[in-house]
Design a protein around this motif. Structure first.
Motif, PDB file in Angstrom:
ATOM      1  N   LEU A  19      22.736 -57.494  23.343  1.00 30.31           N
ATOM      2  CA  LEU A  19      23.256 -56.435  22.477  1.00 30.31           C
ATOM      3  C   LEU A  19      22.190 -55.636  21.739  1.00 30.31           C
ATOM      4  CD1 LEU A  19      25.677 -55.069  21.069  1.00 30.31           C
ATOM      5  CD2 LEU A  19      25.725 -56.970  19.464  1.00 30.31           C
ATOM      6  N   SER A  20      21.186 -56.305  21.191  1.00 30.66           N
ATOM      7  CA  SER A  20      20.360 -55.587  20.215  1.00 30.66           C
ATOM      8  C   SER A  20      18.865 -55.867  20.282  1.00 30.66           C
ATOM      9  CB  SER A  20      20.848 -55.930  18.802  1.00 30.66           C
ATOM     10  OG  SER A  20      20.807 -57.328  18.587  1.00 30.66           O
ATOM     11  N   GLU A  21      18.434 -56.919  20.949  1.00 31.39           N
ATOM     12  CA  GLU A  21      17.012 -57.260  20.939  1.00 31.39           C
ATOM     13  C   GLU A  21      16.291 -56.467  22.026  1.00 31.39           C
ATOM     14  OE1 GLU A  21      16.062 -61.410  20.505  1.00 31.39           O
ATOM     15  OE2 GLU A  21      17.956 -61.821  19.496  1.00 31.39           O
ATOM     16  N   LYS A  22      15.972 -55.252  21.692  1.00 35.04           N
ATOM     17  CA  LYS A  22      15.421 -54.293  22.658  1.00 35.04           C
ATOM     18  C   LYS A  22      13.904 -54.202  22.513  1.00 35.04           C
ATOM     19  CE  LYS A  22      16.195 -49.518  24.237  1.00 35.04           C
ATOM     20  NZ  LYS A  22      16.533 -49.897  25.614  1.00 35.04           N
ATOM     21  N   ILE A  78       7.091 -53.397  15.569  1.00 34.37           N
ATOM     22  CA  ILE A  78       8.119 -54.055  16.362  1.00 34.37           C
ATOM     23  C   ILE A  78       8.808 -55.180  15.607  1.00 34.37           C
ATOM     24  CG2 ILE A  78       6.388 -55.551  17.443  1.00 34.37           C
ATOM     25  CD1 ILE A  78       9.659 -54.284  19.058  1.00 34.37           C
ATOM     26  N   SER A  79       8.082 -55.916  14.770  1.00 41.35           N
ATOM     27  CA  SER A  79       8.696 -57.054  14.086  1.00 41.35           C
ATOM     28  C   SER A  79       9.763 -56.608  13.094  1.00 41.35           C
ATOM     29  CB  SER A  79       7.639 -57.902  13.376  1.00 41.35           C
ATOM     30  OG  SER A  79       6.977 -57.154  12.378  1.00 41.35           O
ATOM     31  N   SER A  80       9.571 -55.449  12.462  1.00 43.15           N
ATOM     32  CA  SER A  80      10.569 -54.956  11.517  1.00 43.15           C
ATOM     33  C   SER A  80      11.688 -54.197  12.221  1.00 43.15           C
ATOM     34  CB  SER A  80       9.915 -54.046  10.467  1.00 43.15           C
ATOM     35  OG  SER A  80       9.293 -52.927  11.077  1.00 43.15           O
ATOM     36  N   ARG A 136      -8.266 -73.451  12.106  1.00 41.21           N
ATOM     37  CA  ARG A 136      -6.850 -73.111  12.150  1.00 41.21           C
ATOM     38  C   ARG A 136      -6.687 -71.711  12.712  1.00 41.21           C
ATOM     39  NH1 ARG A 136      -2.518 -72.847   7.202  1.00 41.21           N
ATOM     40  NH2 ARG A 136      -3.767 -71.043   6.610  1.00 41.21           N
ATOM     41  N   LEU A 137      -5.813 -71.596  13.709  1.00 41.08           N
ATOM     42  CA  LEU A 137      -5.474 -70.305  14.304  1.00 41.08           C
ATOM     43  C   LEU A 137      -3.963 -70.136  14.184  1.00 41.08           C
ATOM     44  CD1 LEU A 137      -5.894 -67.757  15.992  1.00 41.08           C
ATOM     45  CD2 LEU A 137      -5.916 -69.173  18.046  1.00 41.08           C
ATOM     46  N   LEU A 138      -3.538 -69.233  13.338  1.00 39.86           N
ATOM     47  CA  LEU A 138      -2.117 -68.972  13.131  1.00 39.86           C
ATOM     48  C   LEU A 138      -1.872 -67.482  13.303  1.00 39.86           C
ATOM     49  CD1 LEU A 138       0.707 -69.940  12.347  1.00 39.86           C
ATOM     50  CD2 LEU A 138       0.069 -69.670   9.942  1.00 39.86           C
ATOM     51  N   LEU A 139      -1.145 -67.127  14.354  1.00 37.97           N
ATOM     52  CA  LEU A 139      -0.884 -65.728  14.622  1.00 37.97           C
ATOM     53  C   LEU A 139       0.028 -65.132  13.563  1.00 37.97           C
ATOM     54  CD1 LEU A 139      -0.160 -65.792  18.473  1.00 37.97           C
ATOM     55  CD2 LEU A 139      -2.363 -65.603  17.316  1.00 37.97           C
ATOM     56  N   SER A 140      -0.131 -63.852  13.304  1.00 41.71           N
ATOM     57  CA  SER A 140       0.836 -63.147  12.458  1.00 41.71           C
ATOM     58  C   SER A 140       2.084 -62.865  13.293  1.00 41.71           C
ATOM     59  CB  SER A 140       0.252 -61.832  11.945  1.00 41.71           C
ATOM     60  OG  SER A 140       0.078 -60.917  13.023  1.00 41.71           O
ATOM     61  N   ARG A 141       3.179 -62.565  12.627  1.00 40.92           N
ATOM     62  CA  ARG A 141       4.409 -62.263  13.368  1.00 40.92           C
ATOM     63  C   ARG A 141       4.219 -61.042  14.257  1.00 40.92           C
ATOM     64  NH1 ARG A 141       8.379 -65.421  14.620  1.00 40.92           N
ATOM     65  NH2 ARG A 141       8.734 -66.061  12.448  1.00 40.92           N
ATOM     66  N   ASP A 142       3.552 -60.002  13.745  1.00 40.82           N
ATOM     67  CA  ASP A 142       3.333 -58.805  14.550  1.00 40.82           C
ATOM     68  C   ASP A 142       2.474 -59.129  15.776  1.00 40.82           C
ATOM     69  OD1 ASP A 142       4.822 -57.141  12.957  1.00 40.82           O
ATOM     70  OD2 ASP A 142       3.124 -56.418  11.777  1.00 40.82           O
ATOM     71  N   GLU A 143       1.421 -59.896  15.559  1.00 41.55           N
ATOM     72  CA  GLU A 143       0.518 -60.231  16.654  1.00 41.55           C
ATOM     73  C   GLU A 143       1.248 -61.017  17.734  1.00 41.55           C
ATOM     74  OE1 GLU A 143      -3.956 -62.207  17.183  1.00 41.55           O
ATOM     75  OE2 GLU A 143      -2.713 -62.742  15.464  1.00 41.55           O
ATOM     76  N   GLU A 144       2.060 -61.976  17.321  1.00 41.65           N
ATOM     77  CA  GLU A 144       2.777 -62.768  18.310  1.00 41.65           C
ATOM     78  C   GLU A 144       3.776 -61.909  19.084  1.00 41.65           C
ATOM     79  OE1 GLU A 144       4.640 -67.139  18.389  1.00 41.65           O
ATOM     80  OE2 GLU A 144       5.809 -65.726  17.200  1.00 41.65           O
ATOM     81  N   MET A 145       4.481 -61.028  18.389  1.00 37.23           N
ATOM     82  CA  MET A 145       5.448 -60.184  19.072  1.00 37.23           C
ATOM     83  C   MET A 145       4.780 -59.229  20.055  1.00 37.23           C
ATOM     84  SD  MET A 145       8.503 -59.281  16.428  1.00 37.23           S
ATOM     85  CE  MET A 145       9.572 -58.896  17.810  1.00 37.23           C
ATOM     86  N   LEU A 146       3.603 -58.761  19.704  1.00 40.90           N
ATOM     87  CA  LEU A 146       2.908 -57.814  20.568  1.00 40.90           C
ATOM     88  C   LEU A 146       2.366 -58.465  21.831  1.00 40.90           C
ATOM     89  CD1 LEU A 146       0.925 -55.777  17.871  1.00 40.90           C
ATOM     90  CD2 LEU A 146       2.793 -54.912  19.291  1.00 40.90           C
ATOM     91  N   GLN A 148      12.768 -60.237  26.190  1.00 41.39           N
ATOM     92  CA  GLN A 148      13.204 -60.800  24.915  1.00 41.39           C
ATOM     93  C   GLN A 148      12.099 -61.666  24.326  1.00 41.39           C
ATOM     94  OE1 GLN A 148      16.546 -63.529  24.893  1.00 41.39           O
ATOM     95  NE2 GLN A 148      17.057 -63.076  22.770  1.00 41.39           N
ATOM     96  N   TYR A 149      11.923 -61.520  23.023  1.00 41.88           N
ATOM     97  CA  TYR A 149      10.930 -62.285  22.272  1.00 41.88           C
ATOM     98  C   TYR A 149      11.553 -63.577  21.758  1.00 41.88           C
ATOM     99  CZ  TYR A 149       8.237 -63.587  18.081  1.00 41.88           C
ATOM    100  OH  TYR A 149       7.554 -64.276  17.110  1.00 41.88           O
ATOM    101  N   HIS A 150      10.809 -64.665  21.841  1.00 48.78           N
ATOM    102  CA  HIS A 150      11.276 -65.964  21.353  1.00 48.78           C
ATOM    103  C   HIS A 150      10.938 -66.069  19.869  1.00 48.78           C
ATOM    104  CE1 HIS A 150      12.040 -70.145  20.818  1.00 48.78           C
ATOM    105  NE2 HIS A 150      12.199 -70.387  22.100  1.00 48.78           N
ATOM    106  N   TRP A 151      11.920 -65.786  19.011  1.00 46.08           N
ATOM    107  CA  TRP A 151      11.699 -65.811  17.557  1.00 46.08           C
ATOM    108  C   TRP A 151      11.834 -67.246  17.063  1.00 46.08           C
ATOM    109  CZ3 TRP A 151      11.206 -61.166  14.533  1.00 46.08           C
ATOM    110  CH2 TRP A 151      10.999 -61.388  13.177  1.00 46.08           C
ATOM    111  N   SER A 152      10.757 -67.778  16.520  1.00 47.54           N
ATOM    112  CA  SER A 152      10.785 -69.127  15.953  1.00 47.54           C
ATOM    113  C   SER A 152      10.565 -69.023  14.450  1.00 47.54           C
ATOM    114  CB  SER A 152       9.701 -70.004  16.595  1.00 47.54           C
ATOM    115  OG  SER A 152       8.439 -69.368  16.547  1.00 47.54           O
ATOM    116  N   CYS A 153      10.760 -70.135  13.758  1.00 47.62           N
ATOM    117  CA  CYS A 153      10.686 -70.091  12.296  1.00 47.62           C
ATOM    118  C   CYS A 153       9.284 -69.761  11.808  1.00 47.62           C
ATOM    119  CB  CYS A 153      11.154 -71.420  11.701  1.00 47.62           C
ATOM    120  SG  CYS A 153      10.210 -72.851  12.245  1.00 47.62           S
ATOM    121  N   GLU A 154       8.274 -70.000  12.627  1.00 46.87           N
ATOM    122  CA  GLU A 154       6.892 -69.697  12.273  1.00 46.87           C
ATOM    123  C   GLU A 154       6.187 -69.170  13.509  1.00 46.87           C
ATOM    124  OE1 GLU A 154       3.389 -72.013   9.869  1.00 46.87           O
ATOM    125  OE2 GLU A 154       4.173 -73.023  11.630  1.00 46.87           O
ATOM    126  N   PRO A 155       5.347 -68.131  13.373  1.00 43.14           N
ATOM    127  CA  PRO A 155       4.594 -67.672  14.536  1.00 43.14           C
ATOM    128  C   PRO A 155       3.742 -68.786  15.116  1.00 43.14           C
ATOM    129  CG  PRO A 155       4.439 -66.081  12.754  1.00 43.14           C
ATOM    130  CD  PRO A 155       5.096 -67.311  12.181  1.00 43.14           C
TER     131      PRO A 155
END
Length: 619
Positions: free
Chosen positions: A519-522, A534-536, A241-251, A156-163
């Motif tokens: 249930l759904s976070e596969k 994966i993010s979408s 500043r190093l800010l990951l994109s959502r896709d990068e963090e999920m991967l 499971q991925y830890h989804w936060s408000c910002e990557p």
């Protein structure tokens, strides 16, 4: 405030150059000519230790790679696109080796750590239900009824408000690192070690943004990103500043470890569990991202703080399960390092244990609620009497509020008396947690959609025990007044409407994530990779689809250790919310008339089972 709001003059953007290979030896890293304004930070430039605390994981791989996406270098430029374009031109030559992705089959070389616990060390029930059987005996040749299965939990991925991200800014000789995390001391230790500074050196400051709820155990991964930003700022003398994109963090980020538990119990003719065998496997990925700093903040970690030990020990602290022999291994695979997200290994173990005891109750034709009430261990050495008393109150209250006994009997009869074309399928499940700070019980009621086979969450009940409102003490971190939490002075904690609302929001957020896990976070890795989309595709439960949640807090007369915590929302800890996945799976199993053992459970899993059952009936 988000990291995306942090801007300073002359700030440059950092991106990580990552490995395209799961496993291999780095032969050569060919860098194109560096244009003006572009900087490259290589492992050889690290002034301190090239590792994250005591995890054994390198910050920048310099000889071998262990997973796709492992950082090799830091690229900096005035614009993020400029940095990414330069990284795309770099040529990485790696001598590829055969990777390992499975925890079903593995070699001894892939074992990171292993642990064994039996009644002689921890789980003694004081003779209750033990029957004198040796924990080392196997079931072969023994009489009685045997109940067992293999339970599996997913990533499971830890989804936060910002990557995840970090900013490192120079103020004279001082570097200030800004990030969202819960433990500034741990971040300071990690960054200091990377820069070759003594812990507490005044040339390094850590500024924390609000991390949000249920974020405590994700501190180490943000600390890793902070090390990259601080290292780049230290080497280049620029603001970074190093800010990951959502896709990068999920991967590539640390996620909840997948786990597998084989559990079996021997039950005598009187319905008493004589012996229980547990074999656990945790997938740590390329390493265990769980190095918590000790009191001296030097980055050391005793073995018993690891997810493997935490999970195994939690499984023997609640019920009378006879003589218990528990063993487990943490397996290294060529996937991104696993993190302790939500319960630090306990959540996976609670899921397996609660499903197993529900199977025991079913095999004895007993109600799962009543079986739990009758079989809570009375050994105060492993389950404090105050916690046991609280659990009894929680179970009785949960049964009353949810009408559990009546619904359980009605839904079970409905499932047993119906054919596979039944229009209405409903189920209800219950699970508890005595792990962590707060005892809790969850009840989940579901209905199976007759067209899509999707389990619809109808109701969720969550009950937790808190200390008396005026009896709690502040923790050392919250009070800052004592050498230990027990020495902190008592404080009045009025249960205001604002605090009550914050606690309710914390529960709903935690339950949403826990039920999403079930249930759904596969997340499925294929040859070490995730889908680039994966993010979408990720199936989080949106707030609009959160089921009705009925929340109840009761007061419990906890012991001094439990009273030492000052209950803000995050101090509910994370294990209580993760009672919901087991309750959910029990409810679905009851509705279908078949024990499901793996999460996430998808509609396809349900449909496939019903189709096979129908085909079997025709034969």
């Amino acid at each position: 405030m988000l990291l995306d709001d942090v801007h300073h003059a002359g700030m440059v953007y950092a991106v990580l150059l990552r490995s395209p290979i799961s496993k291999g030896k780095i032969k050569e890293l060919r860098l194109p000519k560096t244009p003006a304004g572009v900087d490259v930070v290589l492992p050889s430039a690290i002034p301190g230790a090239n590792r994250l605390l005591n995890t054994g994981l390198p910050l920048l791989a310099d000889s071998v790679v262990s997973y796709i996406g492992e950082p090799l270098a830091i690229i900096l430029a005035a614009g993020e696109l400029e940095a990414e374009s330069y990284a795309a031109e770099c040529q990485i030559q790696i001598e590829e080796e055969s990777p390992a992705y499975s925890i079903e089959t593995f070699t001894k070389d892939n074992i990171i750590e292993e642990y064994r616990i039996d009644n002689n060390t921890l789980f003694s029930d004081g003779g209750t239900g033990g029957g004198g059987a040796s924990p080392n005996n196997q079931f072969a040749g023994e009489s009685g009824m045997f109940v067992g299965n293999t339970y599996q939990t997913g990533v499971q991925y830890h989804w936060s408000c910002e990557p995840c991200g970090a900013a490192a800014v120079h103020h004279g000789d001082v570097i200030t690192v800004t990030l969202a995390a819960a433990d500034s001391a741990l971040v300071r230790t990690a960054v200091s070690q990377t820069l070759g500074l003594a812990d507490g050196d005044g040339r390094l400051k850590i500024a924390l943004l609000p991390p949000g709820l249920h974020f405590e155990l994700k501190t180490l991964y943000p600390a890793q990103i902070a090390c990259y930003a601080a290292l780049a700022a230290h080497i280049t003398k620029k603001n970074v500043r190093l800010l990951l994109s959502r896709d990068e963090e999920m991967l590539y980020s640390a996620k909840r470890a997948r786990a597998r538990f084989c559990i079996s119990s021997n039950i005598d003719s009187e319905g008493i569990v004589q012996k229980t065998l547990i074999e656990a496997r945790y997938d740590y990925g390329a390493g265990n991202l769980w190095a918590m700093a000790d009191g001296a903040n030097n980055g050391s970690m005793p073995l018993r703080s690891a997810p493997l030990y935490s999970g195994l020990s939690a499984m023997g602290r609640v019920y009378n399960l006879g003589d218990i022999e528990a063993s487990g291994v943490a397996v290294r695979t060529n996937l991104p390092p696993a993190g302790p997200f939500c319960g630090g290994g306990i959540s996976q173990a609670l899921f397996a244990l609660e499903n197993h005891v529900n199977s025991i109750a079913d095999s004895l034709a007993a109600n799962g609620l009543d079986w739990r009430l009758e079989n809570l261990t009375k050994n105060s050495a492993i389950l404090p009497a105050s916690t046991r008393k609280a659990l009894v109150s929680l179970l009785e209250k949960a049964g009353e509020l949810s009408d559990f006994r009546r619904k359980r009997a009605a839904y079970k009869a409905l499932a047993e008396g119906a054919d596979d074309k039944i229009i209405l399928r409903r189920g209800i499940g219950l699970s508890l947690s005595a792990a962590g700070i707060v005892p809790a019980v969850s009840v989940v009621e579901i209905e199976i959609d007759r067209v899509s086979y999707t389990p619809i969450l109808r109701n969720v009940w969550f009950l937790a025990a808190l200390p008396p409102k005026e009896a709690a003490r502040r923790s050392q971190a919250a009070a800052g007044l004592a050498q230990s939490a027990a020495d902190a002075p008592p404080v009045s904690i009025p249960f205001t409407k604002q605090r009550q609302k914050a606690l309710h929001n914390a529960v709903k957020t935690g339950l949403n994530a826990a039920l999403g896990w079930a249930l759904s976070e596969k997340i499925d890795y294929v040859n070490g990779k995730l889908s680039p989309d994966i993010s979408s595709e990720y199936g989080m439960i949106p707030p609009s689809e959160t089921p009705p949640v009925h929340i109840e807090f009761i007061e419990a007369d906890f012991d001094e250790k439990q009273r030492a915590f000052y209950y803000e929302p995050s101090h509910l800890s994370e294990a209580p919310f993760n009672t919901a996945p087991s309750a959910f799976l029990q409810a679905v199993s009851e509705a279908i008339g078949h024990e499901f053992v793996k999460i996430p459970l998808t509609p396809a899993n349900i449909w496939n089972y019903l189709r096979k059952r129908e085909e079997g009936a025709k034969l």
